[in-house]
Write an enzyme that holds these catalytic residues in place. Structure first.
Site, PDB file in Angstrom:
ATOM      1  N   GLU A 250      24.383  43.774  29.330  1.00 41.63           N
ATOM      2  CA  GLU A 250      24.191  44.316  30.682  1.00 41.63           C
ATOM      3  C   GLU A 250      22.975  45.235  30.716  1.00 41.63           C
ATOM      4  OE1 GLU A 250      24.970  44.294  33.690  1.00 41.63           O
ATOM      5  OE2 GLU A 250      26.962  43.455  34.025  1.00 41.63           O
TER       6      GLU A 250
ATOM      7  N   ARG B 173      35.233  54.293  34.518  1.00 44.79           N
ATOM      8  CA  ARG B 173      34.005  54.464  33.735  1.00 44.79           C
ATOM      9  C   ARG B 173      32.817  54.092  34.625  1.00 44.79           C
ATOM     10  NH1 ARG B 173      31.617  49.638  32.378  1.00 44.79           N
ATOM     11  NH2 ARG B 173      32.923  47.765  32.245  1.00 44.79           N
TER      12      ARG B 173
ATOM     13  N   ASN C 215      29.589  51.962  35.452  1.00 46.28           N
ATOM     14  CA  ASN C 215      29.167  50.589  35.178  1.00 46.28           C
ATOM     15  C   ASN C 215      27.659  50.494  35.430  1.00 46.28           C
ATOM     16  OD1 ASN C 215      29.883  47.946  34.315  1.00 46.28           O
ATOM     17  ND2 ASN C 215      29.738  47.215  36.415  1.00 46.28           N
TER      18      ASN C 215
ATOM     19  N   GLU D  73      39.935  46.907  36.027  1.00 49.67           N
ATOM     20  CA  GLU D  73      39.594  46.097  37.199  1.00 49.67           C
ATOM     21  C   GLU D  73      40.807  45.799  38.075  1.00 49.67           C
ATOM     22  OE1 GLU D  73      37.150  42.699  36.242  1.00 49.67           O
ATOM     23  OE2 GLU D  73      36.128  43.777  34.626  1.00 49.67           O
TER      24      GLU D  73
ATOM     25  N   ASN E 103      28.444  46.891  41.007  1.00 50.18           N
ATOM     26  CA  ASN E 103      27.280  46.291  40.328  1.00 50.18           C
ATOM     27  C   ASN E 103      26.060  46.399  41.216  1.00 50.18           C
ATOM     28  OD1 ASN E 103      27.484  45.163  37.584  1.00 50.18           O
ATOM     29  ND2 ASN E 103      29.297  44.132  38.423  1.00 50.18           N
TER      30      ASN E 103
ATOM     31  N   ASP F 131      26.887  39.815  40.252  1.00 49.64           N
ATOM     32  CA  ASP F 131      26.877  40.853  39.216  1.00 49.64           C
ATOM     33  C   ASP F 131      25.618  41.700  39.388  1.00 49.64           C
ATOM     34  OD1 ASP F 131      27.236  42.264  36.741  1.00 49.64           O
ATOM     35  OD2 ASP F 131      28.352  40.574  35.938  1.00 49.64           O
TER      36      ASP F 131
END
Length: 291
Positions: A19, A101, A103, A122, A149, A198
């Site tokens: 990522e 957390r 992302n 999630e 995202n 994403d």
């Protein structure tokens, strides 16, 4: 709608959850993350890959003006400099939410850092999108996300795009000079068979590139939402993308191997790798974070 661009794997690192690609112009290098593999990677202009372990999960990093990075992590916002082994959390806006957390996160055109949180499992809509200003003050911009995202910003910085991947939706916001967000609206809504939007980036023509988890592709959308182009990927789970290279004409794409069974991994030997293609359009240079 498929591009003729050839996609090549330029770093076969087999990331668990690759990522957060970011081009660092001062080093002429690309950095990216393996969130759940606890690593930071660097690809230099000679094609050499370096990697460092991280002491906690890091969801995103962005270069700062004074060197190193600001990062969104499982423990809050952090100073990150893998070369000097600096991993220092300086602010946790969600200490009361231990299951959350940080992302994805990106810089806007003024060098402010925007990053979203999410429920690590999630399951809950407990994610919030934050803006971090140059003085490191933090503002909660929008909430009730399942999986945050993006974001990504138009060339003039007046529009921000942000995904809730779990809901398969891309939102757009108006952004003023002070960074205030308003007029939230649905820019794109996806459905069955599309995959999950994403990470993403914007090119110099103002078009939005989105990586589709479980979609085997990247798609390019015009500012009016028209689907312009598709780049097919050799992996099921592309995760994010950014432009890089000295001329910002290379599109780098991260991917994940998490959750793929043995048969899927045999069919996708480069799952978790970093990919690159030349899409025929350039990206936009980042303004480093000033804090």
């Amino acid at each position: 709608m498929s591009a003729d661009s050839t996609v090549q794997c330029v770093a076969d690192v087999h990331a668990v959850l690759g990522e957060g690609p970011v081009w660092v112009a001062r080093e002429n290098a690309l950095y990216w993350l393996d969130i759940k593999g606890l690593k930071i990677f660097r690809l230099d202009d000679r094609g050499h890959v370096s990697e460092w372990p991280t002491p906690f999960r890091i969801g995103s990093i962005a270069p700062t003006r004074r060197g190193g990075f600001i990062g969104g992590t499982e423990g809050g916002l952090a100073e990150v400099d893998p070369g000097s082994k600096l991993f220092k959390i300086f602010l946790d806006p969600e200490s009361e939410r231990p299951d959350n957390r940080f992302n994805d996160g990106k810089l806007d055109r003024q060098g402010r850092f925007w990053a979203g949180t999410m429920d690590d499992a999630e399951r809950q809509d407990s994610g919030t999108l934050y803006r971090v200003d140059a003085d490191r003050s933090i503002v909660a911009v929008d909430g009730q996300y399942r999986v945050t995202n993006g974001p990504a910003f138009s060339p003039d910085g007046s529009i921000m795009y942000h995904n809730d991947s779990a809901r398969q939706v891309t939102y757009a916001f108006d952004i003023d000079g002070a960074g205030a967000a308003s007029n939230k609206r649905t820019f794109l809504q996806f459905g069955k068979g599309d995959g999950f939007p994403d990470g993403m980036t914007v090119d110099s023509e103002g078009c939005l590139w989105i990586a589709f988890w479980d979609g085997w592709c990247l798609r390019r959308y015009a500012p009016d939402g028209e689907w312009v182009e598709t780049i097919k990927m050799p992996v099921q789970r592309p995760t994010s993308c950014t432009f890089g290279g000295p001329d910002l004409d290379r599109l780098y794409i991260t991917s994940a191997s998490i959750g793929l069974d043995e048969e899927a991994l045999r069919m996708q030997p480069n799952a978790g790798g970093l990919f690159m293609t030349m899409p025929g359009v350039r990206g936009l240079a980042d303004v480093p974070f000033a804090g």
